[in-house]
Design an enzyme around this catalytic site. Structure first.
Site, PDB file in Angstrom:
ATOM      1  N   ARG A  68      15.975  -5.453  -2.995  1.00  0.00           N
ATOM      2  CA  ARG A  68      15.359  -6.268  -2.127  1.00  0.00           C
ATOM      3  C   ARG A  68      13.903  -6.470  -2.528  1.00  0.00           C
ATOM      4  O   ARG A  68      13.287  -5.633  -3.168  1.00  0.00           O
ATOM      5  CB  ARG A  68      15.243  -5.491  -0.726  1.00  0.00           C
TER       6      ARG A  68
ATOM      7  N   ASN B 117       3.618   1.990   2.883  1.00  0.00           N
ATOM      8  CA  ASN B 117       5.150   2.051   2.499  1.00  0.00           C
ATOM      9  C   ASN B 117       5.964   3.282   2.691  1.00  0.00           C
ATOM     10  O   ASN B 117       6.904   3.261   3.248  1.00  0.00           O
ATOM     11  CB  ASN B 117       5.296   1.715   0.966  1.00  0.00           C
TER      12      ASN B 117
ATOM     13  N   GLY C 296       0.869  -1.030   0.096  1.00  0.00           N
ATOM     14  CA  GLY C 296       0.037  -0.028  -0.136  1.00  0.00           C
ATOM     15  C   GLY C 296       0.824   1.180  -0.045  1.00  0.00           C
ATOM     16  O   GLY C 296       1.852   1.263   0.766  1.00  0.00           O
TER      17      GLY C 296
ATOM     18  N   ASP D 127       7.730   5.003  -3.441  1.00  0.00           N
ATOM     19  CA  ASP D 127       7.347   4.903  -2.114  1.00  0.00           C
ATOM     20  C   ASP D 127       8.480   5.051  -1.289  1.00  0.00           C
ATOM     21  O   ASP D 127       8.609   6.200  -0.329  1.00  0.00           O
ATOM     22  CB  ASP D 127       6.463   3.735  -1.706  1.00  0.00           C
TER      23      ASP D 127
HETATM   24  O1  RIB Z   1       3.876   1.513  -4.769  1.00  0.00           O
HETATM   25  C1  RIB Z   1       3.737   0.196  -4.501  1.00  0.00           C
HETATM   26  C2  RIB Z   1       2.488  -0.314  -3.935  1.00  0.00           C
HETATM   27  O2  RIB Z   1       1.442   0.162  -4.602  1.00  0.00           O
HETATM   28  C3  RIB Z   1       2.512  -1.744  -3.750  1.00  0.00           C
HETATM   29  O3  RIB Z   1       3.117  -2.089  -2.173  1.00  0.00           O
HETATM   30  C4  RIB Z   1       1.047  -2.150  -3.780  1.00  0.00           C
HETATM   31  O4  RIB Z   1       0.392  -2.343  -2.574  1.00  0.00           O
HETATM   32  C5  RIB Z   1       0.365  -0.808  -4.493  1.00  0.00           C
HETATM   33  O5  RIB Z   1      -0.566  -0.189  -3.721  1.00  0.00           O
END
Ligand code: RIB
Length: 300
Positions: A283, A43, A39, A250
């Site tokens: 990773r 993240n 998410g 993220d």
């Molecule tokens: O940006 C990556 C994320 O986008 C993933 O972790 C996935 O959950 C989506 O929301």
């Protein structure tokens, strides 16, 4: 330690590694499967917390095992959960295809309870936003909630960052609430109509974003780095072989927010954010791939 308030979504990432994507109607054997926290909002919260920020996560969860996974993750990283629990819904999930050869991904996300985050939730979290140094959000929850969060932050003089992912056309009044907007190349094209392949394109797209009201755009450009308006292209920081790019944006956004909250100038914060992203792609997983501050400092 700077304070970062994150509005966004937690989902569980169901990641399948395979040599290619199936075509419609086809079934074939993949190479592996992993289930990890993801998410975009969560993240970014994890990336910021691991960079040393004091982070609050504003969201909605169901009352289920995936919600327990979210809470365990945030507790482990010292993130304060500002959560509305909705037992009538479910905590979301994402289907992630990862190309085994390149580490690139394609994602379907179902936000579940987080699809119901409302402006009223943001009003309930008003003191958290007003007490932050930086407010950051993305577009996996409803637009009106993001808008309310940005309005509250702007009125309180809190630095605002919008990571417009996944990209949709945005109202000018929303972009005008943003100190920084951080689209990747694809998202930039959706927002401006301009393709971005190099620094010259990025400079042009930044002008277009500013004409839409953004104070200072940053265009993330994958392996090329990130283009900061008024400064130029900050090169990507290679930290090893690319294993998976899920969550790289993220990592950048969370790292950038933490550095800004810590009082760093945007030019320096972008360099650190590139290092956070550079480490994350070496990773597997999204949240699990976010590096600790010491690793970032060592790489820089
Ligand atoms: O940006 C990556 C994320 O986008 C993933 O972790 C996935 O959950 C989506 O929301």
């Amino acid at each position: 330690m700077g304070k970062v308030a994150v509005l966004g979504v937690f989902v569980v990432d169901l990641a399948f590694r395979a040599d290619r994507m199936p075509v419609m109607g086809e079934t074939f054997l993949g190479n592996s499967f992993a289930m990890n926290p993801g998410g975009k909002g969560s993240n970014q919260a994890v990336a910021a917390a691991r960079m040393g920020a004091d982070v609050s996560m504003i969201t909605r969860l169901g009352a289920d095992d995936f919600a327990a996974m979210a809470r365990e993750l945030w507790t482990g990283d010292g993130i304060t959960a500002e959560v509305v629990e909705d037992a009538g819904s479910y905590t979301g999930a994402a289907h992630i295809f990862i190309n085994e050869a390149t580490g690139d991904n394609a994602i379907i996300i179902a936000p579940g309870a987080a699809a119901e985050i409302s402006p009223a939730d943001l009003e309930a979290a008003r003191s958290v936003i007003e007490g932050a140094d930086v407010f950051i959000t993305q577009l996996e929850q409803p637009l009106d909630a993001a808008m309310r969060g940005l309005q509250i932050a702007r009125a309180a003089g809190v630095t605002t960052i919008l990571n417009p992912a996944p990209a949709v056309e945005l109202p000018r009044e929303m972009l005008a609430l943003c100190d920084f907007v951080t689209p990747n190349e694809t998202e930039t094209e959706i927002l401006t109509g301009l393709p971005v392949a190099n620094a010259e394109d990025a400079a042009r797209a930044c002008e277009a974003l500013k004409s839409l009201g953004v104070a200072r755009p940053i265009i993330t450009m994958g392996a090329q780095g990130a283009y900061l308006d008024g400064f130029g292209l900050v090169p990507a920081v290679a930290a090893g072989k690319v294993v998976e790019t899920t969550g790289a944006g993220d990592a950048f956004n969370g790292g950038f927010a933490a550095c800004l909250a810590d009082g760093m100038a945007p030019e320096k914060a972008v360099t650190y954010a590139c290092a956070v992203a550079g480490l994350s792609v070496t990773r597997a997983g999204a949240a699990p791939s976010m590096p600790q501050r010491d690793e970032v400092l060592a790489l820089i």
